[in-house]
Structures are given as structure tokens and as C-alpha cells.
Write an enzyme that holds these catalytic residues in place. Structure first.
Site, PDB file in Angstrom:
ATOM      1  N   ASP A 185      61.725  43.116  35.567  1.00 43.06           N
ATOM      2  CA  ASP A 185      61.041  42.459  34.452  1.00 43.06           C
ATOM      3  C   ASP A 185      59.559  42.812  34.499  1.00 43.06           C
ATOM      4  O   ASP A 185      58.764  42.151  35.163  1.00 43.06           O
ATOM      5  CB  ASP A 185      61.227  40.939  34.531  1.00 43.06           C
ATOM      6  CG  ASP A 185      60.646  40.231  33.308  1.00 43.06           C
ATOM      7  OD1 ASP A 185      59.956  40.883  32.506  1.00 43.06           O
ATOM      8  OD2 ASP A 185      60.886  39.020  33.164  1.00 43.06           O
ATOM      9  N   HIS A 190      53.292  38.652  33.187  1.00 42.93           N
ATOM     10  CA  HIS A 190      53.389  38.266  34.587  1.00 42.93           C
ATOM     11  C   HIS A 190      52.442  39.055  35.496  1.00 42.93           C
ATOM     12  O   HIS A 190      52.456  38.860  36.708  1.00 42.93           O
ATOM     13  CB  HIS A 190      54.822  38.449  35.075  1.00 42.93           C
ATOM     14  CG  HIS A 190      55.824  37.744  34.227  1.00 42.93           C
ATOM     15  ND1 HIS A 190      55.884  36.376  34.122  1.00 42.93           N
ATOM     16  CD2 HIS A 190      56.814  38.218  33.418  1.00 42.93           C
ATOM     17  CE1 HIS A 190      56.855  36.037  33.298  1.00 42.93           C
ATOM     18  NE2 HIS A 190      57.434  37.131  32.852  1.00 42.93           N
TER      19      HIS A 190
END
Length: 286
Positions: A185, A190
Site C-alpha cells: 500500500d 501514509h
């Protein structure tokens, strides 16, 4: 946006493979081992007696969902729920085929968003029977009004109303999102501070599926002696983000072979995981 009938007809089939290093990197990304001298957790990152975390099954085909085929606005999508069911333990390495299909598309109305659920069945080469089923649910805040189902969504698992049977404290690390993203991911939310600020966060947030796995760590440490073969099913509803470096307090309730759980951030008192449910195998021995 496609019609409801077109959305429900969507299918995708993709190939996947992973190595022993991938399963170890995943375990490191979810913070294992908390103590390198704990030989039960060490097994997930050390070759001689290597094991794979059950939640590793969320990573194959992660980037091959059906959202791009549906055509919803990814910038307005929230990760709603996630679940896996295992029919056999996850091997430390493997290759096979992931088959994806829509389960349902709930339409909340024009301007009110929609909820999409899809299923991924994972089958290893040489075996016709899926060894794992993964269900992903997303809330697309900008994409209602396409004629989808108006039926109520299935009720989430209800955790007991009594005080938790136990609470497990697990600290995350400031660099944990940077490590977890190596398992597939790579969303800049993030990692990149500017992307996080544009999304309304003071800093990059931890992957929801990392928090998901941390809850499973708490369950396995408390009731299964870290044995991955005892995990059959693990499901959560996401309710708020976690920032890397925060500490999770995982409240656990056990009733026979079902462990209910919720997770909250110690530093802020915010509940980030709700309606958690893990189903254990061989519960009488756990």
C-alpha cells in the site's frame, strides 16, 4: 459512474506471488516482534521456523480491487470494513490466482455517498479450492445516486457490554507506516507530509490494515500463544486514524471461540477500531 447492474457484474482475475522475505517484511511492518527474545513472535521474522501471520492474506491483490472499474472518486473514499476467512494456514511463500467480484453496492442517495463491498478469493497453484476469502468494504462519500441497493447494510458485530476481559497495550513506531507500505500500500497519505496536510491530517497516518493486524496480534498473544493455525476469521470496522508512534489499547472479550475487540489510542482516547471479531479454531485448547 456505472449503473448498479453494471457494478454488480464486475469481475477481475489476477495472478499473485509472495516470498519468505515478503512474509517477514509484513510481520516487521506490523511491529513484530515486540521483543526480539520472544521466540513465539520471532518465528514470524526468522527463517529456521518461519510462520506467516494470518492477516498477510490482505496483501495479495491489494492493488487490484474493483474501485477503478466502478469509477468512484478515490480522493473521497474511506476504508470502511475489512475481513478475512482462512480455510488453511497461510504458507510462508506461494503463488496463485485472486478472483474478485462485487458483493453489493449500497446507494445512500445523490450527495450522500455509497458503500461498496467486494470479495477476493485466493487460490494457490495446484489447488482448486480457495485457501482464503477477503472482503473489503469502502465508503465512497461522493458517489451516491446510481440506483444501487437501498437495503440496510448487515449489522456489525456487537461487542459485549461487560467490562473487557483483558486489555493489551501495543506501541506503534514513528517509522511504522514507512515500513508497512513496503507490503503493497504505497498511498502517499501514509508517507508524504504534504499529502497528509491536504487531506486534513497533521501528519501521515498509519495504514488501517496495519492497525487491523495489530489487533490480531493482541488476540493471538492473549488466547492462541501466537499460533497462526488457530485463526479462522478476523474482521473490523475502521472508525478513526492512528498516527505512527501512538500506542494502541486493544480491549478483548472472549466467549467460547469468538473474541470480540475494540482498539483505542492511549494518548488521545480515540476509538479507532470498532466491532472487531476474531473466530478461533480449536478454541478449547487456546
Amino acid at each position: 459512474m456505472l449503473s448498479h447492474a453494471e457494478i454488480m457484474a464486475l469481475r477481475r482475475e489476477v495472478r499473485f506471488e509472495w516470498s519468505r522475505k515478503d512474509t517477514m517484511l509484513y510481520a516487521l511492518g506490523i511491529g513484530m516482534p515486540s521483543d526480539p527474545l520472544d521466540e513465539r513472535e520471532l518465528a514470524f521474522v526468522y527463517e529456521p521456523r518461519q510462520a506467516a501471520m494470518p492477516s498477510f492474506v490482505v496483501t495479495p491483490a491489494f492493488n487490484d480491487g474493483l474501485g477503478d472499474l466502478i469509477g468512484y472518486d478515490y480522493s473521497q473514499v474511506l476504508h470502511g470494513e475489512h475481513a478475512f476467512t482462512l480455510h488453511r494456514p497461510v504458507p510462508v511463500e506461494g503463488r496463485g490466482t485472486a478472483r474478485l467480484r462485487m458483493l453489493e453496492a449500497w446507494d445512500k442517495g445523490q450527495g450522500k455517498g455509497a458503500v461498496f463491498a467486494h470479495e477476493t478469493l485466493l487460490t494457490l497453484d495446484g489447488d482448486d479450492t480457495p485457501f482464503a476469502r477477503v472482503v473489503t468494504t469502502a465508503f465512497a462519500r461522493a458517489d451516491g445516486g446510481f440506483g444501487g441497493s437501498t437495503a440496510p447494510q448487515p449489522a456489525p458485530h456487537a461487542v459485549p457490554t461487560r467490562a473487557p476481559d483483558r486489555t493489551v497495550e501495543i506501541a506503534t513506531h514513528r517509522n511504522q507506516a514507512l515500513l508497512y507500505r513496503q507490503s503493497g500500500d504505497a498511498n502517499p497519505l501514509h508517507a508524504d507530509p504534504e499529502t497528509a496536510r491536504r487531506a486534513g491530517f497533521s501528519q501521515p497516518i498509519l495504514h488501517g490494515l496495519c492497525s487491523y493486524a495489530i489487533c490480531l496480534r493482541a488476540v493471538m498473544a492473549s488466547y492462541c500463544d501466537h499460533d497462526p493455525a488457530r485463526v479462522h476469521h478476523h474482521a473490523v470496522r475502521f472508525s478513526a486514524p492512528v498516527f505512527p508512534g501512538e500506542t494502541l489499547l486493544v480491549d478483548l472479550w472472549r466467549d467460547d471461540d469468538i473474541v470480540s475487540f475494540e482498539a483505542r489510542v492511549k494518548e488521545r482516547g480515540v476509538t479507532v477500531i470498532r466491532n472487531g471479531k476474531t473466530v478461533l479454531k480449536q478454541a478449547e485448547r487456546c
